[in-house]
Design an enzyme around this catalytic site. Structure first.
Site: not given
Length: 622
Positions: A591, A587-588
């Site tokens: 980003h 998820h990071e």
């Protein structure tokens, strides 16, 4: 069946190759012939029977004129391919960038220098050229245009009618060749308007002609001057010809206390330049320099600056004509009424031509009207109230950091507590109130300084650190992330674990911190991370995002990911993460690559409002 990142990257390269080949109207055999390969070679590459090489990718990019798209896909594939093991060997380097016959001019090196002296900017462009075409080049088109108020055309026209750009002011001069062999270049007028000039630089003078013949090289240098009242605080280079090296240099008085940053604009996004600017002081001058090798065609590189010294220009009235402030356009954000940088723009392009020969490289210079992640400006509600800087910009309030006090370029930011009172509910989660009304989850996150969905910064690829040279910057980013996580955990129970990426707090750099679900576990620090392998097994779980906290959505993720990331000393390691940590880390990294979890949801999936989501406070189940 889930394919590996390498296989997906190879598929993306082949798709780009085939797309551009079809768009150019070529068969596989025709393309192979133009590239100088066996007739069946392109067919084998598109069929994945042959792996593409660097030489193949360069030739395909050159023949198809894909604007850097094919070359970018190859680089992504090549990086993943060679990250899987030290035993693999890279293809032999291509000693000379191959170009198809008739390519035209190639820029082997460009040095663009902008110097401020006595109220004016002197722009000097030095370009090493190689004629890879089939006709001699006899002239070279230079365009110079200014736009004092780009958001107020009527006001700008009035300004330039009263203050036209003049050749006397510009003092345009050009030479071809070097040293004792340098020849002055005559020029011929093509266009003469108040705010725009176009001239042909001629490979000729009073002593004769000196065309640039096919296969020959030369260096041309031209310079001109524009007053500070017409030139603003940015300088842009756009790559329109094959270019092997580009260097941009800014030269200002030290007493102006200049601060400089850079932005790269490609076909896909606008991101900070991927290598840092170098600064050194030469006597009483501050010199900033940035360079890049083999820039992509159609990419634009823009250096912007601001002066903080009391003696610097711009301390007077910066209002638009008749006291009006130009209205912001749909693409840009206008500077606040107190700004003295009201929008001067100049650009230059050139063509080296045998008659009407090919396209050149436009050059832009002016003030940055788009505030975005770097420039001064007034941001909308998305980033918080009040006049303020973007991330890394000067000012108070808003910007990508949310409400608070901006400290200026690359400076620290004081994050406030949630505005209004805080109370707890039955689930243990703190809720904020303002004027007696409960704030939405996204409003609470914004109040804690988290950039929210809709901000351009969340759709840009983060800049990688140059380690160990930028170790201090990397540590500063990690400290800011950990401090932000501390504030977040004070108002929300993250039972599934939590991660935070630098763009979410307004820092466009490749850093993230992930705290595991287990209480007391050490957080994972990720610098310059990328996924190099993943398991074929995957699962689907609900995810939330601090930048999109009003909803939850089902996302399929692999149960294991192998991530290559850097340490502060620049060494790189590969760490394997499983289950919950694999999901959090993935998820990071998304980003940092400009993606949100909604991009990975199934097309028919729907978001669940947080009020209807029943798994808050519970860990993921495996």
């Amino acid at each position: 069946m889930t394919t590996s990142p390498v296989e997906r990257a190879a598929d993306q390269f082949v798709s780009a190759l085939a797309q551009w080949r079809v768009e150019r109207g070529m068969t596989k055999k025709q393309l192979a012939a133009r590239m100088g390969f066996d007739p069946s070679y392109v067919s084998h590459v598109e069929g994945r029977r042959h792996k593409p090489t660097e030489d193949f990718a360069r030739r395909a990019e050159a023949v198809l004129a894909a604007g850097g798209a094919i070359w970018q896909r190859f680089q992504e594939y090549d990086e993943l391919r060679h990250a899987r093991g030290a035993a693999l060997h890279r293809d032999p380097p291509v000693p000379v960038q191959w170009m198809p016959p008739g390519t035209g001019l190639i820029v082997e090196q460009e040095v663009a220098e902008l110097t401020y002296t006595d109220g004016a900017y002197r722009c000097r462009i030095r370009r090493a050229l190689y004629n890879a075409g089939v006709e001699p080049v006899t002239r070279y088109l230079v365009k110079i245009a200014v736009d004092r108020y780009p958001h107020d055309p009527a006001g700008s026209n009035r300004h330039h009618r009263q203050h036209p750009l003049s050749f006397e002011e510009m003092d345009l001069r050009a030479v071809a060749g070097e040293g004792g062999a340098a020849e002055p270049m005559h020029w011929r007028l093509k266009l003469d308007r108040d705010a725009a000039k176009e001239v042909w630089l001629l490979f000729a003078n009073d002593h004769g002609q000196f065309p640039l013949y096919p296969g020959e090289r030369t260096t041309i240098e031209y310079a001109y001057t524009v007053g500070e009242e017409k030139w603003g605080q940015w300088f842009q280079r756009a790559v329109r010809l094959p270019t092997r090296n580009l260097t941009v240099r800014l030269n200002f008085p030290v007493e102006f206390e200049p601060q400089v940053w850079g932005v790269e604009t490609s076909l896909a996004a606008e991101v900070p330049v991927r290598t840092p600017l170098e600064r050194h002081n030469d006597a009483e001058r501050a010199v900033f320099e940035w360079s890049t090798d083999a820039p992509l065609l159609n990419a634009r590189y823009r250096l912007e600056w601001r002066f903080r010294g009391e003696s610097a220009p711009g301390s007077g009235d910066g209002a638009a004509p008749r006291g009006e402030v130009p209205a912001p356009s749909t693409r840009d954000v206008a500077a606040p009424a107190t700004s003295t940088h009201d929008g001067v723009r100049a650009w230059v392009s050139h063509d080296g031509v045998p008659g009407t020969f090919g396209e050149g490289i436009p050059v832009s210079a002016g003030v940055a009207q788009s505030a975005g992640a770097y420039g001064p400006g007034q941001h909308g509600e998305e980033h918080g109230p009040g006049p303020g800087a973007g991330a890394y910009g000067p000012g108070q309030g808003g910007g990508a950091y949310g409400p608070g006090q901006g400290a200026g370029a690359h400076g620290p930011v004081r994050m406030p507590a949630v505005q209004g009172s805080v109370r707890s509910h039955a689930g243990g989660q703190a809720r904020a109130e303002k004027n007696g009304h409960e704030l939405r989850a996204s409003q609470r996150m914004r109040g804690l300084g988290i950039v929210q969905r809709g901000a351009d910064l969340l759709r840009q690829r983060a800049r990688h650190f140059q380690l160990p040279r930028e170790e201090d910057d990397a540590r500063e980013a990690v400290d800011a992330l950990r401090a932000s996580l501390d504030r977040l955990e004070a108002v929300h129970d993250f039972s599934k674990g939590v991660g935070l990426a630098a763009p979410q707090i307004g820092m466009p750099v490749a850093a993230a911190v992930v705290r595991p679900p287990e209480r007391g576990a050490e957080p994972v620090i990720l610098l310059n991370p990328r996924v190099v392998d993943e398991s074929g097994d995957a699962d689907e779980q609900y995810e939330g995002c601090l930048s999109f906290f009003d909803y939850r959505g089902l996302v399929i993720r692999p149960l294991r990911v192998d991530v290559e990331h850097a340490r502060y000393d620049g060494t790189r390691v590969i760490t394997s993460f499983e289950r919950a940590m694999a999901r959090l880390v993935s998820h990071e990294i998304d980003h940092l690559e400009g993606r949100l979890y909604v991009d990975r949801m199934a097309t028919d999936a729907t978001l669940v409002p947080v009020e209807e989501y029943g798994q808050t406070g519970r860990p993921w189940i495996y």
